[in-house]
Motif scaffolding. Structure first.
Motif, PDB file in Angstrom:
ATOM      1  N   ALA A 179      -8.024   7.602  -4.061  1.00 30.58           N
ATOM      2  CA  ALA A 179      -7.790   7.193  -2.679  1.00 30.58           C
ATOM      3  C   ALA A 179      -6.988   5.904  -2.581  1.00 30.58           C
ATOM      4  O   ALA A 179      -6.765   5.410  -1.484  1.00 30.58           O
ATOM      5  N   LYS A 180      -6.555   5.340  -3.718  1.00 30.95           N
ATOM      6  CA  LYS A 180      -5.874   4.045  -3.693  1.00 30.95           C
ATOM      7  C   LYS A 180      -4.612   4.079  -4.539  1.00 30.95           C
ATOM      8  O   LYS A 180      -4.588   4.685  -5.593  1.00 30.95           O
ATOM      9  N   ASP A 181      -3.596   3.406  -4.031  1.00 31.00           N
ATOM     10  CA  ASP A 181      -2.359   3.224  -4.782  1.00 31.00           C
ATOM     11  C   ASP A 181      -1.644   2.031  -4.166  1.00 31.00           C
ATOM     12  O   ASP A 181      -0.901   2.168  -3.198  1.00 31.00           O
ATOM     13  N   TYR A 182      -1.936   0.848  -4.698  1.00 30.63           N
ATOM     14  CA  TYR A 182      -1.283  -0.331  -4.154  1.00 30.63           C
ATOM     15  C   TYR A 182      -1.022  -1.369  -5.228  1.00 30.63           C
ATOM     16  O   TYR A 182      -1.644  -1.386  -6.275  1.00 30.63           O
ATOM     17  N   ASP A 206       0.867  -1.184   0.000  1.00 33.44           N
ATOM     18  CA  ASP A 206       0.000   0.000   0.000  1.00 33.44           C
ATOM     19  C   ASP A 206       0.903   1.233   0.000  1.00 33.44           C
ATOM     20  O   ASP A 206       1.366   1.689   1.040  1.00 33.44           O
ATOM     21  N   ARG A 207       1.137   1.746  -1.185  1.00 32.14           N
ATOM     22  CA  ARG A 207       2.071   2.872  -1.324  1.00 32.14           C
ATOM     23  C   ARG A 207       1.507   4.150  -0.722  1.00 32.14           C
ATOM     24  O   ARG A 207       2.265   4.988  -0.221  1.00 32.14           O
ATOM     25  N   ARG A 208       0.220   4.333  -0.743  1.00 40.98           N
ATOM     26  CA  ARG A 208      -0.383   5.544  -0.179  1.00 40.98           C
ATOM     27  C   ARG A 208      -0.195   5.585   1.338  1.00 40.98           C
ATOM     28  O   ARG A 208       0.146   6.611   1.909  1.00 40.98           O
ATOM     29  N   ALA A 209      -0.420   4.431   1.993  1.00 41.44           N
ATOM     30  CA  ALA A 209      -0.288   4.374   3.451  1.00 41.44           C
ATOM     31  C   ALA A 209       1.153   4.108   3.894  1.00 41.44           C
ATOM     32  O   ALA A 209       1.483   4.297   5.061  1.00 41.44           O
ATOM     33  N   GLY A 210       1.982   3.649   2.962  1.00 38.57           N
ATOM     34  CA  GLY A 210       3.364   3.331   3.304  1.00 38.57           C
ATOM     35  C   GLY A 210       3.493   2.045   4.099  1.00 38.57           C
ATOM     36  O   GLY A 210       4.406   1.915   4.910  1.00 38.57           O
ATOM     37  N   ARG A 229      -4.957   1.906  -8.762  1.00 36.45           N
ATOM     38  CA  ARG A 229      -4.677   3.340  -8.625  1.00 36.45           C
ATOM     39  C   ARG A 229      -5.969   4.128  -8.742  1.00 36.45           C
ATOM     40  O   ARG A 229      -6.860   3.766  -9.510  1.00 36.45           O
ATOM     41  N   ASP A 266     -11.399   4.635  -9.566  1.00 34.54           N
ATOM     42  CA  ASP A 266     -10.268   3.734  -9.326  1.00 34.54           C
ATOM     43  C   ASP A 266     -10.114   2.746 -10.481  1.00 34.54           C
ATOM     44  O   ASP A 266     -11.092   2.232 -11.005  1.00 34.54           O
TER      45      ASP A 266
END
Length: 139
Positions: A124-127, A20-24, A121, A100
């Motif tokens: 709100a999502k990037d994973y 989960d790149r957005r949340a790290g 992507r 998305d």
């Protein structure tokens, strides 16, 4: 490989990594999936544990319907809505859900082991999510 739905029948062990790149965060899922005949195609059901970065473990499950139509494999949500479809020789698909974008690539080249690679992507999502499938008892 000319994948037939019957090739997928039975139980599979799953190891999944979710970046989960957005949340790290990187999350892990371990469980099993079963493809069962349902009279039209296969019912896919998976269950297992999702391991969160803080050590919390959550029970997770999901279900889909897999069908073979006109040389394509069609994946539906449990209520019959379309999710995505692909041809076994070019096993890639895209699903749009509002803003998305979900892109998947299935890799059956190491059969009977296989994997699904998702890139998701949106606002709100990037994973990235990679799931490895193998039969119980296989090395």
């Amino acid at each position: 490989m000319d994948l037939q739905l019957s090739d997928l029948e039975g139980i599979w062990l799953i190891q999944r990594k979710i970046d989960d790149r957005r949340a790290g965060h990187v999350l892990h899922f371990a469980g099993q999936a079963q493809f069962r005949p349902d009279g039209i195609g296969l019912h896919y059901f998976e269950t297992g544990q999702l391991h969160l970065p803080d050590g919390t473990k959550l029970r997770a499950e999901r279900s889909y319907l897999w069908r073979r139509q006109a040389g394509r494999i069609v994946v539906l949500f449990p209520d019959g809505r379309s999710f995505h479809d692909f041809t076994p020789d070019r096993a890639e698909a895209c699903h749009l859900c509002a803003a998305d974008e979900y892109r998947v690539r299935y890799d059956f080249s190491g059969w009977p082991e296989w994997r699904a690679e998702w890139a998701v992507r949106g606002p709100a999502k990037d994973y990235a999510m990679v799931s490895h499938y193998r039969r119980p008892g296989d090395a």
